[in-house]
Design an enzyme around this catalytic site. Structure first.
Site, PDB file in Angstrom:
ATOM      1  N   GLN A 734       0.863  -1.193   0.000  1.00  0.00           N
ATOM      2  CA  GLN A 734       0.000   0.000   0.000  1.00  0.00           C
ATOM      3  C   GLN A 734       0.899   1.243   0.000  1.00  0.00           C
ATOM      4  O   GLN A 734       0.685   2.175   0.746  1.00  0.00           O
ATOM      5  CB  GLN A 734      -0.933  -0.027   1.229  1.00  0.00           C
ATOM      6  CG  GLN A 734      -1.959  -1.146   1.217  1.00  0.00           C
ATOM      7  CD  GLN A 734      -2.962  -0.980   0.085  1.00  0.00           C
ATOM      8  OE1 GLN A 734      -3.312   0.144  -0.262  1.00  0.00           O
ATOM      9  NE2 GLN A 734      -3.408  -2.091  -0.480  1.00  0.00           N
ATOM     10  N   THR A 996       5.019  -0.847   6.628  1.00  0.00           N
ATOM     11  CA  THR A 996       5.513   0.456   6.170  1.00  0.00           C
ATOM     12  C   THR A 996       4.499   1.206   5.330  1.00  0.00           C
ATOM     13  O   THR A 996       4.590   2.421   5.185  1.00  0.00           O
ATOM     14  CB  THR A 996       6.812   0.274   5.365  1.00  0.00           C
ATOM     15  OG1 THR A 996       6.567  -0.620   4.284  1.00  0.00           O
ATOM     16  CG2 THR A 996       7.929  -0.265   6.236  1.00  0.00           C
ATOM     17  N   CYS A 997       3.553   0.481   4.746  1.00  0.00           N
ATOM     18  CA  CYS A 997       2.529   1.181   3.957  1.00  0.00           C
ATOM     19  C   CYS A 997       1.728   2.131   4.837  1.00  0.00           C
ATOM     20  O   CYS A 997       1.243   3.168   4.358  1.00  0.00           O
ATOM     21  CB  CYS A 997       1.564   0.171   3.332  1.00  0.00           C
ATOM     22  SG  CYS A 997       2.391  -1.156   2.458  1.00  0.00           S
ATOM     23  N   PHE A 998       1.560   1.736   6.113  1.00  0.00           N
ATOM     24  CA  PHE A 998       0.746   2.535   7.025  1.00  0.00           C
ATOM     25  C   PHE A 998       1.577   3.191   8.117  1.00  0.00           C
ATOM     26  O   PHE A 998       1.025   3.744   9.066  1.00  0.00           O
ATOM     27  CB  PHE A 998      -0.340   1.646   7.675  1.00  0.00           C
ATOM     28  CG  PHE A 998      -1.198   0.940   6.668  1.00  0.00           C
ATOM     29  CD1 PHE A 998      -2.164   1.635   5.974  1.00  0.00           C
ATOM     30  CD2 PHE A 998      -1.010  -0.412   6.389  1.00  0.00           C
ATOM     31  CE1 PHE A 998      -2.954   0.988   5.031  1.00  0.00           C
ATOM     32  CE2 PHE A 998      -1.789  -1.050   5.449  1.00  0.00           C
ATOM     33  CZ  PHE A 998      -2.767  -0.351   4.754  1.00  0.00           C
TER      34      PHE A 998
END
Length: 1029
Positions: A734, A996-998
């Site tokens: 993401q 790491t996407c969030f």
């Protein structure tokens, strides 16, 4: 009836026919007689012409025989003047080009007669005293001298045989245009001198009318317009003597001064050759005060323009060089006639400037000093241009500068007792601190007070007007002599005290000192305003050049020319001046001189700004305009106001950095919306999926992304990592996985081991490798790197980006083979000297930073600009662009991170595990480990540019009970257990993980601080992506 008619009609017809035939025959007879007469006349005429021709041939043959017989024993028999006169008259009567050998013998015979002692009847000049022969003799000597001139026009002094004839004919001219060598006027003949002198003047007048000075010009040019002159001392002395005689005889009349300037003083470097070959002639020039007479003649504007128009550009430049050389050799005259001298040089340069072009075209020709030139260029002068250039250099040499700028340089700058320089925090260029102290303290033996605007000097005073006109001269030289511009700037900055004293002079102008006066000049179109602005322009151009070539030690420790406090004052002055030009709308309509002024002031301003960005010398708010509200600027940008666009283009630093970053991000967001790259209620953006092997990250990334259209690269890209075993890694991209991919790939391409980039000697800076061509597709790789860097900036992803020879050439080791690159044609044979060392530095820098890596740089920039519009980057300085790409290079602010952290799963700011976490990060972890922690959670090792408030999504910490593959999210039970520190089982065997996407840290509810520290340290040091649990 019919027969009757027939009988009477036949005789009538016969009679008419016979009459017609008779008349035709009579006419033909007349024509024949007429033709016979014409042929007889023609034959008679032809016979007469033939007889005349044959008679003339016999006469010519007879005369030539007489001449040959006469000169056959010329060496043993003395001929009286009358016999020479008679034979000369005959020779002149039949003279043609075939008689040049006879003419040569005649000249030698005449000159020989003049050398005989005590025999007046032998002296050729004695015939001038004969009552019957005076006029014929004068006519004869005029003809002889003009034929001598005609031969001089065609002779080549560099050919030995021709050189002898040059000497012969010059001797004829020298002998018979002045009575000084005539034996007839010695002793009792002295009374004859005035009459004979008038005869000489008459002869010179005749020669002048025929084009005498043009002949001398051709001879001088043939003999001097070359790298090595072919005229001997005697020859050059004779030519210059002949050139001066008519002028002196006419008492330096304007008409003859004009001829002397146009034909003699315009010969390339003639003054230089006279000074070197025949110094006696230089004495003559000074005796007759010729420089002053030239200056006064040219002080009439019409006469100066007339000279320039007659000469055109190339020869005007040669005249300029000779006048400057004379000024250099006559300091007293230069000082006394400085105003006129400066004005005339400016006018001549301005005339040349009209034809100086910025680029090549069908109407331009290349000139080695002027560049592209729209007048005809005499390429025959090119060989002598180095000497002309050397003459021009006297204008910016120390003696002339000291003379012209005497009013400025005589100003004494107030001084105070020297104090040791402050201890620098870091040593520059790896020199010991003690050495820096010594250099700086020695240089500052006398420390002056800081120069600030004070005002008080009237701008209409003679002193100010003089300084202004001198500045106009040098500014005109800079814009006209385009190919030696660097030499001019270097000469003007050679004296350490000229620029600070010129700044002090500017500070005193007007009632309030400088700035207000120059702002007012912008709105006036008077000659006075133009001259004042030219002074400012020259100051800016020279100061910019000086600061550019000075290193940090010379600027900050030795403080050559300017104190750093003065640089602050100057930068504030320039900042305000440029801001006023932009914001008051002056720049929008500026053209010509006003536009050139803007670029000069702006150029000097930006050199100071970039220097300050690299190493600070000014206060934090020095560059900001507090009277400019960012909100107002952004409103005007929205409305497309030109002044707002220009301000952002030229001086974006007047706006706080934070506002510029927000503006940049706003621009990117708007483009995404325009391109349909943003999720909306009615449509979703196109997503590009790529699969990357960690072991071949660069190869896979390059292969899959290089063919994508630019808009696809700007759009959403999802990455699926495959491990070394070929198994897909866990995790859904993401944006976090792509951020990790982007940072890793940028690290790899900038690694010097790959040989796309190299590091400088201090390993501090990267630059494109000149041997990158070992990669077959190296230019495509550079373009790919540019695109990836652009993508990082476009998406606000952060990542780490981070000897001289003795000839005019550069030797490079290319894969074990030494390759020589000539910096200029023939450079490997040209030694580096004191005269060309500045040029060498510029040539070497241009080669290393431009020519050698031009293709690589162009490919990189092409890729980068395909993602990022270059106009967007005008808002930022070089260090700011690096921060925009790489994130903030400051230490991670844990208090700021803590302030903007969100907690889930029962964690809260007072939770025991959270307290342990912040304590471990601040006390136990090093700065490198804190950067690793940040990268572990967000995929970026540097904090966001404007702080963690701008991290999207915000940094979060969630309490987890199970592994990632069993995690289904928070439940009421899990949240309560996390909040009250109730554990299902001891999680000591599990590691912290991240999404790491969030920007999410998944943290087990550890029972001990030591376990948390060890597990966290282990987790952040591994590089296995989503497989770590």
């Amino acid at each position: 009836m019919c027969s009757f008619d027939h009988e009477y009609s036949s005789p009538l017809c016969f009679t008419q026919s016979s009459k017609s035939e008779f008349l035709d025959k009579a006419r033909q007879a007349r024509e024949e007689r007429k033709g016979y007469k014409a042929r007889d006349r023609a034959a008679t005429l032809i016979q007469a012409l033939v007889r005349r021709f044959l008679c003339r041939c016999r006469l010519q043959k007879q005369i030539r025989k007489e001449v040959d017989d006469l000169f056959q024993d010329a060496g043993t028999t003395k001929r009286n003047a009358l016999s020479i006169f008679k034979i000369a008259r005959k020779l002149l009567f039949i003279f043609c080009q075939d008689d040049k050998l006879r003419f040569e013998k005649l000249c030698r015979s005449i000159l020989g007669s003049m050398d005989v002692e005590n025999e007046p009847k032998v002296w050729y000049v004695s015939l001038a005293l004969s009552k019957d022969l005076t006029i014929p003799w004068i006519k004869q000597i005029k003809d002889l001298l003009w034929i001598s001139c005609q031969f001089l026009k065609k002779l080549k002094p560099d050919i030995m045989q021709d050189n002898k004839l040059v000497t012969l004919y010059l001797t004829m001219l020298v002998t018979f245009t002045d009575t000084s060598t005539w034996k007839i006027v010695r002793g009792k003949g002295e009374a004859l001198r005035p009459a004979l002198t008038r005869i000489c003047e008459n002869i010179m007048g005749h020669l002048n009318q025929k084009g005498f000075y043009s002949i001398l010009q051709i001879l001088l040019t043939n003999g001097l317009a070359r790298s090595r002159p072919s005229l001997t001392k005697g020859t050059l002395t004779a030519v210059f003597t002949l050139a001066l005689r008519p002028v002196i005889a006419a008492h330096f009349s304007d008409n003859l001064l004009r001829s002397l300037l146009i034909h003699i003083m315009s010969v390339p470097a003639v003054v230089s050759h006279i000074y070197t070959i025949t110094p006696e002639c230089m004495t003559t020039i000074q005796t007759h005060d010729l420089l002053r007479k030239f200056i006064l003649f040219l002080s009439c504007e019409e006469q100066c323009v007339d000279i320039c128009v007659c000469l055109e550009g190339s020869h005007t430049l040669c005249l300029l060089g000779n006048l400057i050389h004379l000024g250099y050799l006559n300091e007293k005259v230069l000082e006394e006639e400085a105003n006129h001298f400066v004005t005339e040089l400016t006018d001549m340069l301005s005339y040349c400037q009209r034809y100086v072009s910025q680029k090549k075209s069908n109407l331009t020709h290349w000139h080695p000093v002027l560049g592209w030139f729209s007048q005809t260029v005499d390429y025959g002068l090119n060989e002598s241009m180095p000497l002309v250039t050397k003459q021009l250099q006297y204008l910016w040499g120390m003696p002339v500068i000291r003379t012209l700028f005497s009013d400025v340089l005589s100003k004494k700058l107030e001084t105070q007792e020297p104090t040791p320089p402050p201890q620098p925090t870091t040593s520059q260029n790896n020199l010991p601190v003690k050495s820096l102290f010594k250099r700086a303290f020695q240089k500052s033996a006398s420390v002056r007070n800081i120069l600030k605007p004070v005002g008080g000097r009237r701008v209409d005073s003679a002193e100010v007007q003089k300084v202004c006109s001198i500045c106009v001269l040098y500014q005109t030289a800079l814009t006209t002599l385009t190919q030696i511009r660097l030499q001019i700037l270097t000469g003007l900055t050679y004296l350490d005290d000229l620029l600070p004293k010129l700044w002090a002079f500017i500070c005193e102008l007007g009632p309030q000192g400088g700035l207000k006066l120059f702002i007012e000049c912008l709105n006036n179109d008077t000659e006075e305003s133009k001259q004042l602005l030219a002074m400012l322009m020259l100051f800016c151009d020279c100061s910019r050049h000086l600061i550019t070539i000075l290193d940090d030690i010379e600027v900050y420790e030795e403080q050559i020319s300017f104190k750093t406090e003065e640089l602050v004052t100057i930068s504030s002055f320039l900042n305000t001046f440029v801001y006023k030009m932009v914001w008051d709308g002056i720049l929008e309509n500026a053209k010509g001189e006003k536009l050139d002024l803007f670029h000069s002031v702006h150029g000097w301003l930006m050199v100071l700004y970039e220097r300050d960005c690299r190493r600070r010398f000014s206060p934090d708010d020095n560059w900001l305009r507090k009277d400019l509200k960012p909100s107002l600027l952004f409103q005007e940008l929205e409305k497309g106001k030109r002044r707002a666009q220009l301000l952002l283009q030229y001086i974006p630093h007047v706006i706080p950095h934070k506002n510029r970053v927000l503006l940049f991000r706003n621009i990117v967001t708007k483009e995404k919306e325009t391109l349909g790259l943003v999720e909306t209620s009615s449509a979703s953006p196109h997503v590009t999926h790529i699969t990357i092997r960690r072991s071949r990250m660069l190869e896979d990334g390059y292969d899959q992304l290089r063919r994508l259209p630019v808009n696809s690269i700007k759009g959403v890209i999802r990455v699926k990592f495959v491990n070394d075993l070929g198994v897909d890694e866990a995790g859904i991209d993401q944006d976090g996985v792509f951020k990790e991919f982007l940072e890793e790939i940028i690290k790899k391409v900038f690694n010097p081991a790959l040989n796309l980039f190299k590091t400088t000697s201090g390993n501090e800076r990267l630059y494109p490798s000149p041997t990158s061509y070992i990669h077959e597709n190296h230019l495509q790789l550079f373009e790919f790197v540019g695109k990836m860097l652009g993508k990082a900036m476009y998406e606000r992803y952060d990542g780490d980006v981070g000897d001289l020879g003795l000839t005019l050439s550069y030797d490079e080791d290319v894969m074990g083979q030494l390759v020589c690159h000539e910096l200029i044609p023939g450079g490997k044979t040209m030694p580096v000297t004191n005269e060309n060392k500045i040029s060498y530095i510029h040539l070497m820098a241009h080669f290393r930073m431009h020519t050698q890596i031009k293709e690589q740089t162009a490919a990189f920039i092409r890729g980068f600009r395909s993602i990022i519009n270059p106009e967007w980057l005008h808002m930022f300085s070089t260090p700011e662009v690096q921060r925009l790409v790489s994130g903030d290079n400051a230490e991670i602010d844990l208090d700021d991170l803590k302030k903007h952290t969100v907690y889930y799963g029962g964690f809260h700011s007072s939770h025991r595990v959270i307290i342990w976490l912040w304590d471990i990060l601040s006390s136990d972890f090093s700065s490198e480990e804190r950067a690793m922690f940040l990268k572990f959670v967000t995929s970026c090792s540097r904090p966001p540019l404007l702080g963690f408030a701008y991290l999207k999504p915000p940094f979060s910490i969630r309490c987890v009970e199970v592994s990632d593959d069993q995690d289904t999210g928070d439940t009421l039970g899990s949240v309560l257990r996390g909040f009250f520190t109730i554990r299902k089982k001891e999680p000591g065997g599990r590691l912290p993980t991240s999404s790491t996407c969030f920007n999410l840290l998944k943290l087990p509810n550890y029972s001990k601080k030591s376990i948390l520290r060890d597990k966290l340290r282990y987790a952040i040091s591994m590089n296995t992506g989503f497989e770590l649990s």
